[in-house]
Scaffold this motif. Structure first.
Motif, PDB file in Angstrom:
ATOM      1  N   THR A 367       0.829  -1.202   0.000  1.00 51.52           N
ATOM      2  CA  THR A 367       0.000   0.000   0.000  1.00 51.52           C
ATOM      3  C   THR A 367       0.867   1.257   0.000  1.00 51.52           C
ATOM      4  N   MET A 368       1.904   1.239   0.825  1.00 53.88           N
ATOM      5  CA  MET A 368       2.780   2.399   0.911  1.00 53.88           C
ATOM      6  C   MET A 368       3.517   2.646  -0.400  1.00 53.88           C
ATOM      7  N   ILE A 369       4.028   1.575  -0.988  1.00 54.94           N
ATOM      8  CA  ILE A 369       4.781   1.720  -2.240  1.00 54.94           C
ATOM      9  C   ILE A 369       3.859   2.173  -3.373  1.00 54.94           C
ATOM     10  N   VAL A 370       2.666   1.568  -3.452  1.00 57.43           N
ATOM     11  CA  VAL A 370       1.727   1.951  -4.505  1.00 57.43           C
ATOM     12  C   VAL A 370       1.381   3.432  -4.402  1.00 57.43           C
ATOM     13  N   ARG A 371       1.176   3.925  -3.182  1.00 60.51           N
ATOM     14  CA  ARG A 371       0.831   5.335  -3.016  1.00 60.51           C
ATOM     15  C   ARG A 371       1.992   6.240  -3.403  1.00 60.51           C
ATOM     16  N   ALA A 372       3.192   5.849  -3.023  1.00 58.32           N
ATOM     17  CA  ALA A 372       4.359   6.665  -3.361  1.00 58.32           C
ATOM     18  C   ALA A 372       4.555   6.696  -4.880  1.00 58.32           C
ATOM     19  N   ILE A 373       4.320   5.561  -5.536  1.00 58.26           N
ATOM     20  CA  ILE A 373       4.441   5.536  -7.001  1.00 58.26           C
ATOM     21  C   ILE A 373       3.369   6.430  -7.626  1.00 58.26           C
ATOM     22  N   ALA A 374       2.143   6.352  -7.100  1.00 61.18           N
ATOM     23  CA  ALA A 374       1.057   7.155  -7.651  1.00 61.18           C
ATOM     24  C   ALA A 374       1.362   8.645  -7.522  1.00 61.18           C
ATOM     25  N   MET A 375       2.053   9.036  -6.457  1.00 62.34           N
ATOM     26  CA  MET A 375       2.417  10.437  -6.278  1.00 62.34           C
ATOM     27  C   MET A 375       3.602  10.819  -7.158  1.00 62.34           C
ATOM     28  N   GLY A 376       4.186   9.839  -7.848  1.00 62.44           N
ATOM     29  CA  GLY A 376       5.329  10.129  -8.720  1.00 62.44           C
ATOM     30  C   GLY A 376       6.616  10.324  -7.959  1.00 62.44           C
ATOM     31  N   GLN A 377       6.674   9.808  -6.740  1.00 56.04           N
ATOM     32  CA  GLN A 377       7.845  10.096  -5.914  1.00 56.04           C
ATOM     33  C   GLN A 377       8.832   8.949  -5.831  1.00 56.04           C
ATOM     34  N   VAL A 378       8.563   7.856  -6.531  1.00 59.20           N
ATOM     35  CA  VAL A 378       9.510   6.754  -6.479  1.00 59.20           C
ATOM     36  C   VAL A 378      10.111   6.526  -7.861  1.00 59.20           C
ATOM     37  N   GLU A 379      11.362   6.850  -7.996  1.00 59.13           N
ATOM     38  CA  GLU A 379      12.067   6.544  -9.235  1.00 59.13           C
ATOM     39  C   GLU A 379      12.507   5.084  -9.158  1.00 59.13           C
ATOM     40  N   HIS A 380      12.724   4.492 -10.335  1.00 62.65           N
ATOM     41  CA  HIS A 380      13.148   3.104 -10.334  1.00 62.65           C
ATOM     42  C   HIS A 380      14.448   2.929  -9.566  1.00 62.65           C
TER      43      HIS A 380
END
Lengths: 480, 480
Positions: A367-380
């Motif tokens: 859940t945490m990772i999905v939300r961070a990705i949705a916010m555009g804050q996780v680069e590969h």
């Protein structure tokens, strides 16, 4: 003017109760007519009946379309349709726009093509585009014929953009002005309008070919000397504009981030073709989060809570089927170790704990990772760092909770080696949950998929089967 | 004016990448200095170093505070703090308002009281109230001393309202006018402002004692003859206003329903004391749904994804503990039937299916009911009808899926009576899930509790233990 200018936010609940009250009085009269087997046209009854109807109709006429929509959604099907027939025909369109998809379906089913056409014709092109997917093709055809060329073009445009794009959310109501005029001229121009498009907080400054040149806010218009030229005031830098193909999520985030009320939509040559407003964005945000919460729980879409049982079964069927498949896989994993369980039946009682806590912990991570990705804050590039961190959390939880459960197993079944297996299985399953919780959404994003969709089902399936396998496998190797 | 007035919504991602690029170049220089063991003040290196710093600082100065907040959230702790030190002190306040709670904490930790005081003093009273809970008491004391009487009063008021009320969301920036003047007078009055409060779409018409008399929209102001009196134009009916103690959820729903941009907040004597704007409401909606999604997954609050492991452990601890308790209870239910499992080990492999599908189905029901309650659409009187409907869904699903699983059990284990027990257990557990899914949230609402909180954990706990008990119980009675 003695009247208090006041309406309270929870009034809509009051409206609902009032309507229910009127409906039940209405029903009382009808019951009376039926029970006493009196002729339906008995004069007195008929009068009471009509009086209630008139009162109800009067109440409805006074209500905001959104309030009527709310009440329709809250009523069981029979009362809903009774009320729907009392609503003035010219208001049908705006109310259909406001109700939830499920309820809209139930209302449209009862309307004949003429009624639907009338309702549709009362709407703007962008609103019509929202309603169109729910209308019978022949009605759309009819409505389309009745539009003028510009509206047809707008409707065609609005319907051509996929859901979840700016094009599907935009409207065509905007006020444009030229840059070489004074504010006085703009003010005089605006005074010729009966009303401005809703939520107009800025005017779009365009050239002769409708290219966006700048932005003039109503605030600038009101706080500056009327003799000033538009061109000296208008903002030309850092204007936030969108193209119709832009992702609606990105637009919604931009609206939130920069506190926008409206923004121009331009084509690839920067010609202004429409407008996006905060109210469309708010509706979009609400729908998206609704959808996320519902699909987390395994519901395909919002349900009309009074829908027939069969509708609900269909809505929930898909996720239950997937859940069934993962449950059967987990069951077969256990089946492979039936010999071990037969020898040490304590395993059967302990194994669901390992699987369950692994699932819960994996859901937290994903859940945490999905939300961070949705916010555009996780680069590969952050993946390694995140996995390391989640592994750290998993080891701490594993040692602590796993240790506790190990002691419990030892105490319950008097075997310290069973306790050690329990603790080790917990640590391993939490590590599996943590790495899958990071990897699943990041890999799905990498391949252009929605990281959120079904993430909970996937991780739970993995930690269930994985947990059973790890625990029963360790037990088979070390205990038997 | 050859410049294209255009900025794209995904620019913030570009900003992030630019800053990361600059940071990594920066780090390269520093690494070089360190690795070559050169004096840190070597002239050439120092120049390159300073040039990069200047470039970075220049980029930051150009960015919107919300964009800087976004970048700070996306950076690991060391780079985040490095960047934070480059931000101009006078912008600290607005950026602190924009970052997530978790990141705000990490930034405030590094600031000394003077810096915090300076940051706080740059904010309005309502913004200060949002930041105050995260500031050390002595800083708040200091800031409070520096305010004038009106601001102190506002700060005190804003801080006195509980979170989740209108009072905690409102601001104090509003423009009020009298009803006995002409639009021309209002226009001249507005022209004296340098700028209007953000998101002003309407002026509040008040009497001498600040009582709300009506609403004048900017649209009315702009589209009507300047000689008109305010009193003849202003709307006095169906004005939507709020009181500071009103529930923020209700206000948010009213904003969505009536497409509001701003609304007056009045005290119990209808005196205008503040204003609620759509941007505050959008932020609130986003926070609430975030919170709901996170707590569904068992996370107490949003995490800074680069937070130390220990922070994450604390954030996730609570729900894992509750999950542990329910898992242990379920395990003890199984423990009570160890004798049966020993005799028929197939039970161990089949029981998680009954429990798992019950949990999934119960979550579908409870999610739907909780959402309908939150929308205010379920009266207590609808309970019976809803239970009947959910029971219907449960029976259909139970017969269909349970039947399928029964056949599977028969085929796998060659015992038709095991199949019958499987099917019956499925039907019963789905009925349990359906009734609990309706009853739990409705009873909690009845007692004034939040129906959503922990609903998923509760229903899953119940269907796990219940599923094991029903299946193993039936098997013990009929098979052994």
């Amino acid at each position: 003017m003695s009247e208090e200018p006041e309406r309270h936010p929870d009034d809509v609940q009051q409206h609902l109760r009032d309507v229910q009250e009127l409906l039940s009085r209405q029903r009382l009269v009808e019951d009376l007519v039926l029970r006493q087997d009196m002729p339906r046209h008995d004069l007195v009854e008929d009068l009471v009946h009509r009086q209630h109807l008139a009162e109800l109709q009067h109440r409805l006429d006074e209500l905001h379309p959104a309030d009527i929509a709310f009440i329709l959604e809250a009523l069981p099907l029979d009362e809903r349709l009774f009320l729907w027939n009392l609503v003035k025909a010219e208001r049908d369109g705006e109310i259909l726009l406001e109700v939830s998809d499920a309820v809209r379906e139930s209302l449209i089913e009862t309307m004949d093509p003429q009624e639907l056409k009338a309702a549709a014709e009362s709407l703007d092109a962008d609103e019509l585009a929202d309603l169109a997917p729910d209308l019978p093709p022949e009605v759309i055809q009819d409505v389309f014929q009745s539009l003028d060329t510009e509206e047809r073009e707008q409707l065609r445009a609005a319907m051509s953009y996929p859901e979840d794009t700016v094009g599907a959310l935009m409207d065509f109501d905007m006020v444009t002005v030229r840059e070489d005029v004074t504010l006085e001229v703009v003010l005089r121009y605006l005074r010729r309008f009966d009303e401005l498009p809703e939520h107009t907080d800025k005017l779009f400054v365009v050239d002769r070919e409708e290219h966006l040149r700048g932005i003039l806010t109503l605030e600038q218009l009101l706080t500056n000397d009327p003799e000033t030229l538009v061109s000296t005031l208008m903002r030309t830098e850092t204007i936030i504009s969108f193209e119709p193909g832009d992702d609606a999520d990105d637009a919604a985030q931009a609206f939130e981030r920069y506190d926008l009320i409206s923004a121009p939509v331009v084509d690839s040559e920067k010609r202004v073709i429409g407008r996006l407003t905060v109210t469309d964005v708010v509706d979009y945000i609400r729908e998206e989060t609704e959808h996320e919460i519902l699909s987390n729980a395994g519901l395909r879409e919002e349900e009309d809570i009074f829908a027939p049982v069969w509708h609900s079964v269909k809505n929930r069927w898909g996720w239950l089927a997937i859940n069934m498949v993962t449950a059967i896989i987990a069951s077969r994993v256990i089946g492979a170790f039936e010999g071990s369980i037969e020898k040490l039946v304590a395993l059967a009682a302990l194994m669901p704990i390992v699987a369950g806590i692994g699932g819960n912990s994996g859901n937290q991570t994903i859940t945490m990772i999905v939300r961070a990705i949705a916010m555009g804050q996780v680069e590969h590039s952050a993946m390694k760092r995140l996995i390391r961190k989640e592994m750290g959390v998993a080891v701490i939880n594993g040692v602590f909770w796993g240790g506790f459960l190990g002691v419990m197993a030892w105490w319950l079944y008097g075997s310290w080696s069973l306790g050690v297996v329990m603790t080790s299985a917990m640590i391993l399953n939490l590590l599996l949950a943590a790495s899958a919780g990071v990897l699943i959404p990041m890999i799905r994003t990498r391949f252009g998929r929605d990281p959120a969709l079904g993430s909970s089902v996937m991780i739970t399936g993995l930690t269930d089967s994985g947990g059973f396998f790890i625990f029963l496998g360790l037990a088979t190797i070390f205990l038997l």
